[in-house]
Design an enzyme around this catalytic site. Sequence first.
Site: not given
Length: 350
Positions: A309, A321
């Site tokens: 998250e 990411y």
Amino acid sequence: MKLLALDTSMSACSAALLDDTTVVAEDYAVMERGHAEALAPMVQRVMAGIPFSSLQRIAVTTGPGTFTGVRIGLSMARGLGLSLKIPVIGIDTLRAISANAQGDGPLLVVNDARKDDIYAALNGAVPAVMAMADCLALLPQGPVRVIGTAGDALIAASGRNDLIRIRTNDLPVAARFGAHCLYTQPEDAPPEPLYLRAPDAKPQALDLRLMSCGDEAAELLAELHRACFADGWDAAAFRKMLAMPATAMIAQAGSMPVGFILTRQAADEAEIITIGTHPSAQRRGVARALLDHQFTELRGRGAVQCFIEVAAENEAALALYASVGFTQEGLRRGYYANGDDAIVMRRMLT
């Protein structure tokens, strides 16, 4: 009022403890690099015999300066401010240097910004990056005091005889600028780095050693987490998570811990609970190395997919990411304590 002042923004490192305008203790050293290793011992020396709980505020330079150096001082200042629950006051580097100047009248602070540019601020104005010729065109007539690392070059280029070179110190000195922050009204949010231009080059990757760790490293993990995040976790929080159980790993460059990752796994699903890189080592491959190693470990333990998250406003983390294979899977509105949304990302491991 007791105030701790810190500077790591340029080619010096300094710390000072002030009690109102009285300098109780100070430490200063010229250095091109090594600020991350030097700052904590400096703070310990100036605080010798004085409890940190007696501090009422922290002051720190915010830049412009070296990209890594600025973040080192800010990281420690914000960590101390958070743990002690006291305000952190940011002061830009040029205003900090102006505290070294003596005399009256207009004062120009000019620092070398490379690529034929300078950082300039006249009479405490907000710093700006500009060509030297543009700075000279803006100067008023009459005597102007000049200080800063580009002071000699500017006077030589000016052709003027009414520019007065101030020769005290062209770098920030914590013992001098600290008094300027004693009664500054704190901002609602912690100070942020003041960067006026992009870095000239991408820093080289570090030679890293990755080490698994457990409960015995809770204090170190907490210290790293506080250096990386304004709302850093304490050791008790890490001990609780490690007992879930969760898996922790620390990245070390030489003798210095520079990053960490904490993951947990349930059946064939894994989650990255938190990951961070110390400000002194950012953009040097630490997070990517931790992620790549952890993906291999998780695959070996039978994990098929991994989730993380990320704050929706954290563009740098989202880009990182995505670059290692994560894709957006969902959105959790108001997920964080400050009301920010969280983006849920997933990476397949098979």
